[in-house]
Write a protein that holds these residues in place. Sequence first.
Motif, PDB file in Angstrom:
ATOM      1  N   ALA A   1      -9.783  -2.197  -4.867  1.00 50.17           N
ATOM      2  CA  ALA A   1      -9.018  -1.945  -3.645  1.00 50.17           C
ATOM      3  C   ALA A   1      -9.770  -0.968  -2.736  1.00 50.17           C
ATOM      4  CB  ALA A   1      -7.634  -1.397  -3.985  1.00 50.17           C
ATOM      5  N   ARG A   2     -10.373   0.066  -3.330  1.00 51.93           N
ATOM      6  CA  ARG A   2     -11.153   1.021  -2.537  1.00 51.93           C
ATOM      7  C   ARG A   2     -12.402   0.370  -1.972  1.00 51.93           C
ATOM      8  NH1 ARG A   2      -9.812   4.333  -6.984  1.00 51.93           N
ATOM      9  NH2 ARG A   2     -11.916   4.109  -7.852  1.00 51.93           N
TER      10      ARG A   2
ATOM     11  N   TRP B   1      -0.184  -2.595   4.708  1.00 54.36           N
ATOM     12  CA  TRP B   1      -0.740  -2.767   3.368  1.00 54.36           C
ATOM     13  C   TRP B   1      -1.606  -1.592   2.949  1.00 54.36           C
ATOM     14  CZ3 TRP B   1       1.987  -6.281   1.229  1.00 54.36           C
ATOM     15  CH2 TRP B   1       2.435  -7.377   1.953  1.00 54.36           C
TER      16      TRP B   1
ATOM     17  N   ILE C   1      -5.643 -10.212  -3.451  1.00 52.55           N
ATOM     18  CA  ILE C   1      -5.236  -9.341  -4.544  1.00 52.55           C
ATOM     19  C   ILE C   1      -6.436  -9.039  -5.413  1.00 52.55           C
ATOM     20  CG2 ILE C   1      -2.872 -10.206  -4.529  1.00 52.55           C
ATOM     21  CD1 ILE C   1      -3.491 -11.815  -7.025  1.00 52.55           C
TER      22      ILE C   1
ATOM     23  N   ALA D   1      -7.552  -0.460  -8.794  1.00 48.16           N
ATOM     24  CA  ALA D   1      -7.658   0.446  -7.656  1.00 48.16           C
ATOM     25  C   ALA D   1      -9.102   0.572  -7.202  1.00 48.16           C
ATOM     26  CB  ALA D   1      -7.091   1.816  -8.023  1.00 48.16           C
TER      27      ALA D   1
ATOM     28  N   SER E   1      -7.461  -5.314   3.578  1.00 47.09           N
ATOM     29  CA  SER E   1      -6.302  -4.788   2.856  1.00 47.09           C
ATOM     30  C   SER E   1      -6.028  -5.652   1.635  1.00 47.09           C
ATOM     31  CB  SER E   1      -5.066  -4.767   3.767  1.00 47.09           C
ATOM     32  OG  SER E   1      -5.251  -3.878   4.838  1.00 47.09           O
ATOM     33  N   THR E   2      -5.909  -5.023   0.489  1.00 45.08           N
ATOM     34  CA  THR E   2      -5.674  -5.751  -0.756  1.00 45.08           C
ATOM     35  C   THR E   2      -4.448  -5.191  -1.464  1.00 45.08           C
ATOM     36  OG1 THR E   2      -7.089  -4.245  -2.020  1.00 45.08           O
ATOM     37  CG2 THR E   2      -8.145  -6.184  -1.066  1.00 45.08           C
ATOM     38  N   GLN E   3      -3.901  -5.984  -2.366  1.00 42.07           N
ATOM     39  CA  GLN E   3      -2.825  -5.536  -3.235  1.00 42.07           C
ATOM     40  C   GLN E   3      -3.299  -5.605  -4.678  1.00 42.07           C
ATOM     41  OE1 GLN E   3       0.074  -4.186  -1.990  1.00 42.07           O
ATOM     42  NE2 GLN E   3      -1.249  -4.393  -0.205  1.00 42.07           N
ATOM     43  N   ILE E   4      -2.875  -4.630  -5.480  1.00 47.58           N
ATOM     44  CA  ILE E   4      -3.312  -4.561  -6.870  1.00 47.58           C
ATOM     45  C   ILE E   4      -2.342  -5.341  -7.741  1.00 47.58           C
ATOM     46  CG2 ILE E   4      -3.779  -3.040  -8.827  1.00 47.58           C
ATOM     47  CD1 ILE E   4      -4.481  -0.848  -6.776  1.00 47.58           C
TER      48      ILE E   4
ATOM     49  N   ASP F   1     -11.330  -1.663   0.961  1.00 49.23           N
ATOM     50  CA  ASP F   1     -10.885  -0.784   2.048  1.00 49.23           C
ATOM     51  C   ASP F   1     -12.054  -0.388   2.945  1.00 49.23           C
ATOM     52  OD1 ASP F   1      -8.211  -0.756   1.549  1.00 49.23           O
ATOM     53  OD2 ASP F   1      -8.200   1.143   0.460  1.00 49.23           O
TER      54      ASP F   1
ATOM     55  N   ARG G   1      -2.617   2.140   1.615  1.00 51.64           N
ATOM     56  CA  ARG G   1      -2.037   2.997   0.579  1.00 51.64           C
ATOM     57  C   ARG G   1      -1.207   4.101   1.248  1.00 51.64           C
ATOM     58  NH1 ARG G   1      -7.314   2.696  -0.707  1.00 51.64           N
ATOM     59  NH2 ARG G   1      -7.654   4.895  -0.242  1.00 51.64           N
TER      60      ARG G   1
END
Length: 790
Positions: A128-129, A376, A121, A125, A137-140, A132, A378
């Motif tokens: 997260a980018r 996961w 996590i 954003a 893969s991450t979660q915000i 990527d 976007r």
Amino acid sequence: MANQTAQLAALLRAAGAEVELVQVNPPWRPAWAAQVRGLRAVLRLAPYLWQLWRAAGRTDLLHVMANSGWSWHLHAAPAIWIGRLRGKGVLVNYRGGEAPAFLARSPLLVCFSLRRAQAVIVPSAYLARVFDEYGISTQIVPNIVNLDRFQPAPQRPAQAHILIARHLEPLYDHATALHAFALLRKQLPQARLTICGEGPELPRLQQLTEALQLQTVVHFAGKTENADMAAYYQQADLVLNPSLADNMPISVLEAWASSVPVVSTNVGGVPDLIHDNVDGLLVPPGDPHIMARTMLVLLKDHGMARRMAMAGLHAAQRFSWHRVAPLLFAQYRRVLHRPRWTGYTALVSCVLFPLHEWFKRHNSAAVRHQMEASQWWRPEQIEALQVHRLRLLLLYASEHVPYYRQLYARIGFDATRVQDVRDLRLLPILRKSHINDHRDDFHADDARHMKRFTTGGSSGEPLIFYLGKQRVSHDVAAKWRATRWWGVDIGDREAVLWGSPIELHAQDLWRARRDRVMRSDLLPAFDLSPTRLDDYLARLQKQRPAMLFGYPSVMCLLVQHAQSRGIALDRLGIQVVFVTAERLYEDQRALLMGAFAAPVANGYGGRDAGFIAHECPEGGMHITAEDVIVEILDAHGEPVPTGESGAIVITHLASRDFPFIRYATGDIGTLDPKPCPCGRGLPLLQSVEGRVTDFVVARDGTVMHGLALIYILRDLPQVRAFKIIQETLDCTRVLLVSVDGLPPSLRLSIVTQFRARLGATVEIVIEEVTAIPAEASGKHRYVISKVASH
């Protein structure tokens, strides 16, 4: 990060969790060792690893607070590996605006450890980018601001008081801030500056303050506890964030919560957080002149300052514990529900079942691995994948499938021009009758190893179709992924309440041995007599399955039978009750949850349409969007607004051997516009008005699933549609729409098979009709038992 860690620990304890903190920087003795930076880290490392090893043995989940640089290599990466070695779930909470440079220096080493965590996590954003780009893969899950501690101050006269709340490190560029403040003072001589924080830059910054002759108006407050920071914000007229690299500065969130306007450099993730000229002003890094002019605008324009302060106060609500907790808990549950990579289950899941699929020429294991990564992504990434795969399917159909080659030519459709999933609307809706009328033309000319299937539609119209190995592999992978959401893997004990033609006879030896190896026990759903149900209960008590899979109506009947026998089912150890093939009603869900003391996971789909959607532990009905495009259409074939119900039409992207393109399922459903708290990027179904299947009752009182009769009719090519109505125990009517009239021999065969199930003396009345009318509600039911309703 230390403040966020301490705050999070306190909030989790208040929520009822047991939390143990393992510090990477406890106070060090002797004092002289703390002054030697490299020595300090080395001497702290061994005690830290020992404490971490011991703590990992006492916990269920490791929440690793991670940052860039040596902190990652010495503290975060070892925590991941210790967690995995001890068989614990690991969640990495990565922070820091220097992540791009850090990952660029050692991407393979960092990502190798990151991929060992069950969840990663990040607070923004922006990060997260960044991840990527490296395939992570991450979660915000945003940072948290304490809205009870940080609140707006009572109104007071403006004093041009500026606050910086960042540690004294080169990254935060206090030097540019001091130069900007010196320029500002030429326009606002009354301005003052307070800097909260400690760090190695303090001597240099103090010298610069003296050189700029600011020592009387610049106050270095030193290390300030978070509880004491609220007073500093309430005394400030502006908060300045001069960073050279950043992610999601806590100081900005605290300023917003305190209703103080913000000026910040536009680096890293800051532009994702602050909307320029809305809830703050952004400036380029390292430019004291622009920084000074911007601060001057806010300090002189009180109306603008109030407007931005109010906008910031509103924005701060997004970062309260009330808003962030569900996102974090969803990730905790994701880690805790992970399948266990140990014992016999791991052998089956990782070795035996993949080998089984390989021998069948299925690539289900590889597809499932891909899906577990893409879930996961976007939403825009998933849609881009859909467009790519849709274009390939439509092009393939134009070259290899006669039906679509002719259709494209007739309507002037050019598959090469498809740029969006909405371009599907240029094609007509595909109905069962089209496939039945042109079945041979749906076969791709290079298709091999096709398998024949049949299914009854919601109107009772049978469909005979074929599936290739690609389609079967993707369907297996979709179901496999969904069961793993609930912590159940192939190889875990499973009981299946199901029915298909093969189950009317003894299973062949190979299939029985395979199920024994996979620890799957089939409980046929056709014969549900009290004696058979007693046998099923005994088998469940002996097997103690981790998952119960099958029709919800059958499971409810089993529960009711157990209750009548006084048999408790809540100690079987069932982790999840996975229901599919019928609409799940809320009273059924409640009955099953109460009886088995386990969650109920709903699945929607069919052999023809594929596994369309599955429910996750957070309650979202996720569409298998990597494989299935779902359209919701009105009576005229036009898309309905999101959130409104309509006909479900699907395009299966893995069905090139026998394409299902804009296929009408016969069901009614609604798309859900809201994202799921679990963080998956897969779109959601809000509701499904699924097929309704009744039980029928044999003459001797045996209750059986309606599919026992449906299977007799749906595989007959001469039958276009049907409806079965059980009037009484002694009479059942069958409404049939036939192709060219029903031959006497086939009529006799149907009667014989019905009597074999319902009773030798039961009257079977076959009525050939031209169409099957819908119910008054508009629904289509293909089995109605007036006996079962009593």
